[in-house]
Design an enzyme around this catalytic site. Sequence first.
Site, mmCIF file in Angstrom:
data_model
loop_
_atom_site.group_PDB
_atom_site.id
_atom_site.type_symbol
_atom_site.label_atom_id
_atom_site.label_comp_id
_atom_site.label_asym_id
_atom_site.label_seq_id
_atom_site.Cartn_x
_atom_site.Cartn_y
_atom_site.Cartn_z
ATOM 1 N N ARG A 21 -3.527 16.534 -8.633
ATOM 2 C CA ARG A 21 -4.581 15.510 -8.654
ATOM 3 C C ARG A 21 -5.974 16.028 -9.042
ATOM 4 O O ARG A 21 -6.688 15.357 -9.777
ATOM 5 C CB ARG A 21 -4.631 14.768 -7.310
ATOM 6 C CG ARG A 21 -3.299 14.068 -6.973
ATOM 7 C CD ARG A 21 -3.427 13.065 -5.834
ATOM 8 N NE ARG A 21 -4.255 11.948 -6.206
ATOM 9 C CZ ARG A 21 -5.504 11.780 -5.845
ATOM 10 N NH1 ARG A 21 -6.077 12.637 -5.027
ATOM 11 N NH2 ARG A 21 -6.202 10.748 -6.265
ATOM 12 N N CYS A 77 -1.198 29.776 -14.052
ATOM 13 C CA CYS A 77 -1.734 30.459 -15.233
ATOM 14 C C CYS A 77 -2.622 29.547 -16.043
ATOM 15 O O CYS A 77 -2.389 29.312 -17.226
ATOM 16 C CB CYS A 77 -0.587 30.980 -16.076
ATOM 17 S SG CYS A 77 0.323 32.204 -15.157
ATOM 18 N N PRO A 132 0.816 -1.205 0.000
ATOM 19 C CA PRO A 132 0.000 0.000 0.000
ATOM 20 C C PRO A 132 0.857 1.266 0.000
ATOM 21 O O PRO A 132 1.921 1.309 0.611
ATOM 22 C CB PRO A 132 -0.758 -0.105 1.330
ATOM 23 C CG PRO A 132 0.132 -0.923 2.210
ATOM 24 C CD PRO A 132 0.840 -1.881 1.307
HETATM 25 N N1 LLP Z 1 2.159 -1.208 -6.192
HETATM 26 C C1 LLP Z 1 2.263 -0.834 -7.475
HETATM 27 C C2 LLP Z 1 2.922 -1.718 -8.422
HETATM 28 C C3 LLP Z 1 1.732 0.382 -7.892
HETATM 29 O O1 LLP Z 1 1.815 0.746 -9.162
HETATM 30 C C4 LLP Z 1 1.103 1.236 -6.945
HETATM 31 C C5 LLP Z 1 0.550 2.522 -7.346
HETATM 32 C C6 LLP Z 1 1.047 0.814 -5.602
HETATM 33 C C7 LLP Z 1 1.573 -0.424 -5.271
HETATM 34 C C8 LLP Z 1 0.427 1.635 -4.527
HETATM 35 O O2 LLP Z 1 -0.922 1.852 -4.744
HETATM 36 P P1 LLP Z 1 -1.765 2.655 -3.637
HETATM 37 O O3 LLP Z 1 -1.820 1.806 -2.398
HETATM 38 O O4 LLP Z 1 -1.068 3.929 -3.400
HETATM 39 O O5 LLP Z 1 -3.094 2.837 -4.249
HETATM 40 N N2 LLP Z 1 -0.969 9.183 -9.000
HETATM 41 C C9 LLP Z 1 -2.220 8.490 -8.774
HETATM 42 C C10 LLP Z 1 -1.989 7.127 -8.148
HETATM 43 C C11 LLP Z 1 -1.087 6.256 -8.980
HETATM 44 C C12 LLP Z 1 -0.851 4.901 -8.359
HETATM 45 C C13 LLP Z 1 0.270 4.239 -9.043
HETATM 46 N N3 LLP Z 1 0.598 2.944 -8.540
HETATM 47 C C14 LLP Z 1 -3.109 9.347 -7.889
HETATM 48 O O6 LLP Z 1 -2.702 10.436 -7.501
HETATM 49 O O7 LLP Z 1 -4.251 8.968 -7.605
#
Ligand code: LLP
Length: 436
Positions: free
Chosen positions: A336, A367, A292
């Site tokens: 975001r 801008c 996570p």
């Molecule tokens: N493992 C892998 C291989 C991943 O690609 C990601 C997130 C995670 C774990 C962690 O996922 P999480 O628990 O954070 O959901 N920039 C986007 C989120 C991109 C997530 C990319 N991968 C946003 O701001 O919503």
Amino acid sequence: MRLGTQRVNAQGHLEVGGCDTVQLAEQYGTPLYVLDEEAFRARCREYRSAFVGFKPDVEVVYAGKAALNRAICQIVAEEGLGLDVASGGELYTALQAGFPPAKIHLHGVYKTDAELQMALEAGVGAIVIDNFEEIARVRRLAGDMGVGRAVPVWVRVAPEVDAETHPLIRTGQRDSKFGFHLISGDAYRAVEQVLGAPELDLRGFHCHIGSQISDLSAFAAAARAMVAFAAEVRCRYRYTAQLLNIGGGLAVRYLPEDQPPSVSAYAEALVRALRAACAEHNFPEPALVVEPGRSLIAEAGITLYRVGAVKHIPHEHPELPHDYLIVDGGVSDNPRPQMYGARYTAWHAQRADQPHTHPYRIMGKHCETDPIIDRALLPETHAGDLIAILTTGAYAYSMSSNYNRYPRPAMVAVRNGTARLIVARETYADVMRMDR
Ligand code: LLP
């Protein structure tokens, strides 16, 4: 909505980690990222303890893409979690911070030779293989570098689980660019190649279905798909995976009405699905890894902004408020809202105790049209006031930019009434540092 150690103090100010946010803004300036260190640590512990009852052989790995710097690496290491890095820069940060290499694993849909070399030299715990070219490259590099032992790898599989979330952060479905696909047979061919490579030591399989997912059945479906895959691999190649990594993705609370599942509900759903699938396929239960990012750190972060201007705009849009607040940050410190239409909650940091009933549209200072919140409820707010945007701990700082040549904000970690600067505010000279 009150998250982590947030509370209203006797002055009516928002307090986090025992520190008055009004004082933090005076001391460190704005915009300011504030990390509630106790909340972050508590969440790390909550994750570890949530699984203990259900399945002791679970490793919790923090996905550093959510937010990474030296201090965060150190906190994660102290809390006993592993670390997922997705680039050379994240790996470099972790190694410089002294994170134990054996507890790091390297992700990425295209890892360059330089990134792979850094990982091989450091001796990371695993390289997560994403494509056929990478199998060949890791083999070649390991040979050229005389690594001397088989490189531990996991094979990433797209489990064909179409989780409900924003399309740009969904990754486990059939048309995903990530990992080896089941439908084409690539996932099996990849396993065959890796097993046939003396330079590689296949440790298990990985998948990640996406981010900000509230539906626990999607994680259960991923676990089932991965066990079915592992069982089929055992049948075809007589290789029994000892480990499955189900990725990250658990949703967090951005709005008062959001009700993401608890970590323990998530743990229970995942372990139940894994066990049931293992029983169905008569497959020995593998160790489990979860990685996570957002759900460890998002709610522990806030951003403080100073309001610079208030405008009454008599537009005709039925849903948007007419009163606009322009603040001293925006898309450069948090892209975001623009990228994903992400929604947030605001809190007036100086009049935190007053009813938040007046609708405002909070806009950044860049801008272009960069809303931070389309409809925020606050007490009556004036230029010079300090406001806090909640739940900005994940993917704000890590996705920040110098757009409009703004220096990036500082970050402070607050805990037990003490604040420490963990990332300094950039200066104009920093913005120009690489110009030649
Ligand atoms: N493992 C892998 C291989 C991943 O690609 C990601 C997130 C995670 C774990 C962690 O996922 P999480 O628990 O954070 O959901 N920039 C986007 C989120 C991109 C997530 C990319 N991968 C946003 O701001 O919503």
